[in-house]
Design a protein around this motif. Structure first.
Motif, PDB file in Angstrom:
ATOM      1  N   VAL A 208       0.838  -1.205   0.000  1.00  0.00           N
ATOM      2  CA  VAL A 208       0.000   0.000   0.000  1.00  0.00           C
ATOM      3  C   VAL A 208       0.873   1.254   0.000  1.00  0.00           C
ATOM      4  N   ILE A 209       1.940   1.253   0.810  1.00  0.00           N
ATOM      5  CA  ILE A 209       2.828   2.420   0.876  1.00  0.00           C
ATOM      6  C   ILE A 209       3.523   2.635  -0.464  1.00  0.00           C
ATOM      7  N   MET A 212       1.179   4.100  -2.942  1.00  0.00           N
ATOM      8  CA  MET A 212       1.006   5.522  -2.663  1.00  0.00           C
ATOM      9  C   MET A 212       2.156   6.337  -3.258  1.00  0.00           C
ATOM     10  N   MET A 213       3.380   5.829  -3.123  1.00  0.00           N
ATOM     11  CA  MET A 213       4.545   6.514  -3.667  1.00  0.00           C
ATOM     12  C   MET A 213       4.476   6.580  -5.186  1.00  0.00           C
ATOM     13  N   SER A 214       4.063   5.484  -5.798  1.00  0.00           N
ATOM     14  CA  SER A 214       3.972   5.447  -7.259  1.00  0.00           C
ATOM     15  C   SER A 214       2.906   6.409  -7.772  1.00  0.00           C
ATOM     16  N   THR A 215       1.771   6.469  -7.082  1.00  0.00           N
ATOM     17  CA  THR A 215       0.696   7.378  -7.477  1.00  0.00           C
ATOM     18  C   THR A 215       1.146   8.833  -7.406  1.00  0.00           C
ATOM     19  N   ALA A 216       2.027   9.143  -6.444  1.00  0.00           N
ATOM     20  CA  ALA A 216       2.527  10.508  -6.300  1.00  0.00           C
ATOM     21  C   ALA A 216       3.612  10.845  -7.325  1.00  0.00           C
ATOM     22  N   ARG A 268       7.547  11.542   2.074  1.00  0.00           N
ATOM     23  CA  ARG A 268       6.301  10.793   1.850  1.00  0.00           C
ATOM     24  C   ARG A 268       6.453   9.349   2.323  1.00  0.00           C
ATOM     25  N   TRP A 269       7.612   8.748   2.092  1.00  0.00           N
ATOM     26  CA  TRP A 269       7.846   7.384   2.568  1.00  0.00           C
ATOM     27  C   TRP A 269       7.778   7.320   4.092  1.00  0.00           C
ATOM     28  N   GLY A 272       4.223   7.596   5.187  1.00  0.00           N
ATOM     29  CA  GLY A 272       3.499   6.339   5.019  1.00  0.00           C
ATOM     30  C   GLY A 272       3.801   5.362   6.135  1.00  0.00           C
ATOM     31  N   THR A 276       1.189   3.913   9.344  1.00  0.00           N
ATOM     32  CA  THR A 276       0.927   2.508   9.646  1.00  0.00           C
ATOM     33  C   THR A 276       1.415   2.124  11.048  1.00  0.00           C
TER      34      THR A 276
END
Length: 281
Positions: A208-209, A212-216, A268-269, A272, A276
């Protein structure tokens, strides 16, 4: 049983096998936590030889064998389904079949070679999550597991047992009579090192993390020379050891311009991980 061969074990005896299956299948199917499972013994082992500082040791949680066998089954079922649906991040090389740490290292080296060959600016940040299994937030883990299609019952059984368990501490003087962890208004978090489902749970959370990074828009992008397939790699991860990578948009973008992009990716990492329940070392 007294006349059985010395090599015979419970799984080879039909009666014992059926009893063991019955006792473990009920919680897995109906989602409850047997009281007998709600005792965990914490054992400290050395991370480094000769260093006995408690804060620098590793806590292994010894759980009821039937409970942990169910945890292993949950992890196996979850990973099997996730792999068949390709729902896991290709960047995660840890706790997965047919994946090795050396392959992650090789991909990282090839990425750096490609950056040099293309005269493309880039950056890489190696980081490590702090006690990743012990800091997993239960609500996040449950959502990450359920998104892969796992039924609620086995997930409920595992986390209810973890939250209601009383922890004893193994010391040089024996196992403590006093306990901690049970009857708390806010339950203890984490799945515990020694939990058979711990590696699988971290894999699905890291997926999931990474998504999220790829989407950004973070990561390293390149077109395959032969097929012209777009290849995107956000990081190179082996369990919680992760190398986050960031490349320039084109050869005209200078290295100084990549620095703030790398900082944004690391922030961002870290965010994330924090969301969690985790943290960077």
């Amino acid at each position: 049983l007294a006349s059985a061969e010395p090599s015979a074990v419970g799984c080879e005896d039909k009666i014992l096998n059926s009893i063991d299956t019955f006792l473990r299948q009920l919680p897995y199917r109906f989602g409850f936590s047997p009281v007998a499972w709600q005792t965990i013994t914490d054992v400290e082992i050395l991370k480094k030889a000769g260093i006995y500082d408690v804060e620098l040791m590793r806590t292994i949680q010894l759980m009821h064998s039937e409970f942990n066998m169910n945890n292993k089954r949950l992890g196996r079922d979850m990973m099997s389904f996730a792999e068949s649906c390709r729902a896991l991040a290709p960047e995660q090389f840890g706790s997965r079949k047919n994946h090795q740490a050396i392959l992650a290292a090789l991909n990282k080296r090839l990425t750096n070679d490609l950056l040099r060959q293309r005269r493309l600016a880039g950056a890489l940040c190696a980081n490590d999550a702090k006690s990743c299994y012990d800091r997993i937030a239960h609500n996040v883990a449950i959502l990450a597991i359920r998104r892969l299609g796992m039924p609620a019952a086995p997930v409920t059984s595992m986390f209810k047992t973890l939250q209601q368990s009383a922890h004893h501490v193994s010391t040089a003087f024996g196992i403590s009579q006093q306990t901690y962890g049970s009857n708390r208004r806010i339950p203890l978090q984490g799945v515990g090192q020694g939990n058979g489902d711990g590696p699988a749970t971290w894999v699905v959370i890291s997926a999931v993390i990474i998504a999220m990074m790829s989407t950004a828009g973070h990561g390293f992008n390149i077109l395959s020379a032969m097929t012209k397939t777009l290849i995107t790699m956000v990081c190179y991860a082996f369990v919680d050891d992760t190398d986050v990578t960031q490349s320039a948009c084109d050869v005209n973008q200078k290295g100084e311009a990549v620095v703030p992009l790398m900082q944004e990716a690391v922030d961002r990492w870290e965010g994330g991980l924090r969301a969690t329940g985790g943290a960077l070392v």
